[in-house]
Design a protein around this motif. Structure first.
Motif, PDB file in Angstrom:
ATOM      1  N   THR A  20       0.828  -1.209   0.000  1.00 35.11           N
ATOM      2  CA  THR A  20       0.000   0.000   0.000  1.00 35.11           C
ATOM      3  C   THR A  20       0.858   1.254   0.000  1.00 35.11           C
ATOM      4  N   ALA A  21       1.930   1.254   0.771  1.00 36.76           N
ATOM      5  CA  ALA A  21       2.800   2.428   0.851  1.00 36.76           C
ATOM      6  C   ALA A  21       3.402   2.758  -0.511  1.00 36.76           C
ATOM      7  N   GLY A  25       2.331   5.901  -3.486  1.00 37.21           N
ATOM      8  CA  GLY A  25       3.341   6.893  -3.827  1.00 37.21           C
ATOM      9  C   GLY A  25       4.092   7.457  -2.642  1.00 37.21           C
ATOM     10  N   LEU A  26       3.955   6.832  -1.472  1.00 43.38           N
ATOM     11  CA  LEU A  26       4.676   7.317  -0.299  1.00 43.38           C
ATOM     12  C   LEU A  26       6.164   7.031  -0.398  1.00 43.38           C
ATOM     13  N   VAL A  27       6.519   5.935  -1.043  1.00 45.44           N
ATOM     14  CA  VAL A  27       7.921   5.531  -1.169  1.00 45.44           C
ATOM     15  C   VAL A  27       8.111   4.804  -2.493  1.00 45.44           C
ATOM     16  N   ILE A  28       9.369   4.604  -2.857  1.00 41.72           N
ATOM     17  CA  ILE A  28       9.709   3.697  -3.937  1.00 41.72           C
ATOM     18  C   ILE A  28      10.709   2.686  -3.412  1.00 41.72           C
ATOM     19  N   ALA A  29      10.663   1.491  -3.995  1.00 37.28           N
ATOM     20  CA  ALA A  29      11.634   0.437  -3.702  1.00 37.28           C
ATOM     21  C   ALA A  29      11.757   0.177  -2.191  1.00 37.28           C
ATOM     22  N   SER A  30      12.962   0.358  -1.647  1.00 38.49           N
ATOM     23  CA  SER A  30      13.223   0.030  -0.241  1.00 38.49           C
ATOM     24  C   SER A  30      13.290   1.289   0.613  1.00 38.49           C
ATOM     25  N   MET A 177       0.199   8.192   5.877  1.00 41.62           N
ATOM     26  CA  MET A 177      -0.469   8.703   4.685  1.00 41.62           C
ATOM     27  C   MET A 177      -1.055  10.086   4.940  1.00 41.62           C
ATOM     28  N   SER A 178      -1.625  10.282   6.114  1.00 37.30           N
ATOM     29  CA  SER A 178      -2.214  11.579   6.453  1.00 37.30           C
ATOM     30  C   SER A 178      -1.145  12.654   6.608  1.00 37.30           C
ATOM     31  N   LEU A 179       0.013  12.278   7.158  1.00 35.38           N
ATOM     32  CA  LEU A 179       1.106  13.235   7.290  1.00 35.38           C
ATOM     33  C   LEU A 179       1.565  13.712   5.916  1.00 35.38           C
ATOM     34  N   GLU A 180       1.746  12.782   4.989  1.00 32.34           N
ATOM     35  CA  GLU A 180       2.181  13.177   3.646  1.00 32.34           C
ATOM     36  C   GLU A 180       1.092  13.993   2.939  1.00 32.34           C
TER      37      GLU A 180
END
Length: 210
Positions: A20-21, A25-30, A177-180
């Motif tokens: 989900t992360a 779009g919160l992160v990519i890869a590791s 998610m809410s922080l971002e």
């Protein structure tokens, strides 16, 4: 621990949170690491270098609360101390989500306060802690983040990322998610020339505790 939660269920929740992360779009890869508290005074932490949208049980290390690997992948994330020490200071925390969300990190690096704009931001995030830059995996990063976690459920690590905690995996991820989302809203407000708007301070008293 949530009543009736089994180890397999908790690990599945962590694996789903990683997908989900990345999908959100919160992160990519590791770009981050995740953990959940397990029965028997243990925690599961993502292993070193694992891609968060490709997690499986072999991608998870099982540690005791002293930081000893007691099962699973033998090579835990370099940030395992950040997770372990947060659980020590927050016995109510059942999950720690540490991610590298770009808008959150960018605004903090520019010295811009991330403003809680909406009811959702205010309800889920509540307040935001911050720690200065320290090398990843360091005792300094783990200790300063844990100290801020005594007061805040969301903590930004300068030039690095954020850690969010919750009473379960879903809540910790929801807070991240809410922080971002609050960071994106703040960025958009700045583009419009607004440096003042935020959730009414007198309305915080009316919010239900999450």
């Amino acid at each position: 621990m949530n009543a009736g939660s089994t180890v397999d269920t908790l690990l599945a929740q962590l694996i789903d949170a990683g997908r989900t992360a990345v999908r959100s779009g919160l992160v990519i890869a590791s770009g981050g690491n995740l953990s959940v508290r397990l029965p028997g005074e243990r925690i599961a932490v993502t292993a070193r270098g694992t891609w968060l949208d490709r997690l499986d049980n072999a991608s998870l290390s099982i540690l005791d609360l002293d930081g000893n690997v007691v099962g699973g992948n033998p090579d835990p994330s370099s940030e395992w101390k950040l997770h372990q020490r947060t659980y020590h200071v927050r016995p109510d925390a059942e999950s720690v989500i540490h991610l590298h969300p770009q808008t959150t990190v960018l605004l903090d690096a520019l010295g811009e306060e991330i403003r809680l704009m909406t009811l959702d931001h205010a309800h889920w995030v509540r307040s935001i802690g911050r720690v200065p830059y320290n090398p990843n995996g360091s005792d300094e990063l783990a200790d300063t983040t844990a100290e801020q976690s005594r007061i805040h459920n969301c903590v930004i690590q300068a030039h690095h990322g954020c850690s969010c905690i919750g009473g379960d995996v879903a809540m910790a991820l929801r807070r991240a998610m809410s922080l971002e989302q609050a960071a994106v809203a703040t960025y958009q407000a700045l583009l419009l020339g607004d440096r003042r708007t935020s959730f009414p301070s007198d309305a915080f008293a009316t919010l239900n505790h999450a």
